[in-house]
Write a protein that holds these residues in place. Structure first.
Motif, PDB file in Angstrom:
ATOM      1  N   UNK A 299       0.878  -1.124   0.146  1.00  0.00           N
ATOM      2  CA  UNK A 299      -0.096  -0.095  -0.088  1.00  0.00           C
ATOM      3  C   UNK A 299       0.837   1.352   0.042  1.00  0.00           C
ATOM      4  N   UNK A 300       0.176   2.384  -0.261  1.00  0.00           N
ATOM      5  CA  UNK A 300       1.008   3.406  -0.411  1.00  0.00           C
ATOM      6  C   UNK A 300       1.585   4.181   1.205  1.00  0.00           C
ATOM      7  N   UNK A 301       0.967   3.259   2.094  1.00  0.00           N
ATOM      8  CA  UNK A 301       1.439   3.590   3.409  1.00  0.00           C
ATOM      9  C   UNK A 301       2.392   2.414   4.096  1.00  0.00           C
TER      10      UNK A 301
ATOM     11  N   UNK B  49      -7.332   6.925   2.221  1.00  0.00           N
ATOM     12  CA  UNK B  49      -6.363   7.948   1.982  1.00  0.00           C
ATOM     13  C   UNK B  49      -6.796   9.010   0.603  1.00  0.00           C
ATOM     14  N   UNK B  50      -7.062   8.128  -0.309  1.00  0.00           N
ATOM     15  CA  UNK B  50      -7.519   8.640  -1.492  1.00  0.00           C
ATOM     16  C   UNK B  50      -8.993   9.343  -1.791  1.00  0.00           C
TER      17      UNK B  50
END
Lengths: 182, 184
Positions: free
Chosen positions: B90-92, B141-142
């Protein structure tokens, strides 16, 4: 919540799914306890250091398995991270002058707005009645650090946790209480 | 249809009945979460130029539809930027599994699901498909636009983690759908 040292060796991954490097070291500022950024190395057992650094502001997301950046371009500038240091083994002292222990690890919150939220400390004899098990102590947003001593508010001692489970809530409660007090 | 079912099928030129090669992969545009081209050896053909994907062959109306990679996406795909066997991050910065297969809408080319080993992730979460990993968006988040939709797109492991955060009772015996219902 994760220990900063666990980031060493974690891949730096772009949003495109490429991984140019991995984390070599976490660089802390010696005056505020913030993470300045990361030094990097090439992947693998014999991965040598690379003359590129990742500054904290360019981190897109940080988690237990990877440090995510937008793209490789954030690494292409030859950043010199301000020479940071290491807070490990610094003494943690309350504003009232009680020595709580010494820093063993830095605890970082994960996600989009990662920051230093606490320290794992080896408690002083007086603080935990002789127990030598490490404990976690929350930090305020800003902190006084001398390179040897770290001063925390007296009430930080009330929010100490034995493990990382529930430590996030302790940090939130501690900071909320500080906000009210001032 | 599944990625792994299409791989290896013959590519046939219907104007000459000649075999042009085999389907060796797909070019995914993460921004649109869709397959935009098909790899045939080191050449590509646009998804929209493919005549048909049948049970045994992919048909093209002419060999000239195959071309050398031109865009960055196509070049990256030829260089190994495909999702199968890659880990999903994930982007995290959380590793949520390894891609076993990809579910593709046969008419539009839309990537519907990334099929993980014991789990799946909605295709619309795709951010990047690289040689190291597949990067997907993090929950919350998005898209602030559709929260329930968001839950639907999560893997079971991610849903379980949310359930843990909320201390949801009985979570360990819940199915994916039960977790979604309990969390929404």
């Amino acid at each position: 919540m994760l220990r900063a040292s666990t980031l060493e060796g974690r891949p730096v991954v772009t949003l495109h799914g490429e991984s140019p490097h991995e984390i070599k070291d976490v660089v802390f500022s010696t005056d505020a306890g913030d993470v300045l950024g990361f030094t990097l190395r090439n992947h693998g057992f014999l991965g040598g250091p690379v003359p590129r650094a990742l500054s904290w502001g360019d981190v897109h997301g940080l988690g237990p398995d990877a440090v995510v950046i937008a793209d490789e371009q954030v690494l292409s500038v030859d950043h010199d991270l301000p020479s940071g240091g290491d807070v490990i083994r610094d003494r943690v002292i309350t504003e009232g002058g009680t020595r709580l222990g010494e820093v063993v690890e830095v605890v970082i919150s994960a996600g989009a707005e990662a920051e230093v939220v606490g320290f794992e400390i080896r408690p002083s004899e007086a603080f935990r009645g002789g127990s030598t098990d490490n404990v976690f102590i929350p930090l305020p947003d800003t902190l006084a650090i001398s390179g040897e001593n770290i001063v925390v508010p007296d009430t930080a001692a009330d929010y100490v946790r034995d493990d990382l489970t529930g430590f996030g809530a302790a940090v939130d409660d501690f900071r909320a209480q500080l906000g009210k007090g001032s | 249809m599944r990625w792994n079912q299409i791989i290896g099928r013959d590519v046939v030129d219907t104007s000459t009945a000649e075999s042009l090669g085999t389907v060796d992969g797909f070019v995914i545009d993460p921004e649109g979460s869709a397959v935009v081209a098909i790899l045939v050896g080191s050449r590509v053909v646009s998804w929209s130029d493919a005549d048909g994907i049948g049970a045994d062959a992919l048909t093209l109306t002419g060999a000239d539809l195959l071309h050398d990679p031109t865009s960055d996406l196509e070049r990256r795909a030829v260089d190994g930027g495909h999702p199968i066997g890659k880990r999903v991050i994930t982007e995290d910065g959380v590793d949520i599994g390894t891609v076993a297969d990809v579910e593709i809408d046969p008419s539009s080319g839309a990537v519907q699901q990334l099929v993980l080993v014991d789990d799946d992730v909605r295709g619309s979460r795709l951010i990047g498909v690289g040689s190291f990993a597949v990067v997907v968006s993090s929950p919350g988040r998005r898209a602030a636009d559709d929260d329930d939709e968001d839950l639907d797109g999560l893997s079971k492991a991610e849903l379980y983690e949310l359930a843990q955060d909320q201390d949801l009772e009985g979570r360990s015996s819940m199915t994916k759908q039960e977790l979604i219902d309990a969390l929404s």
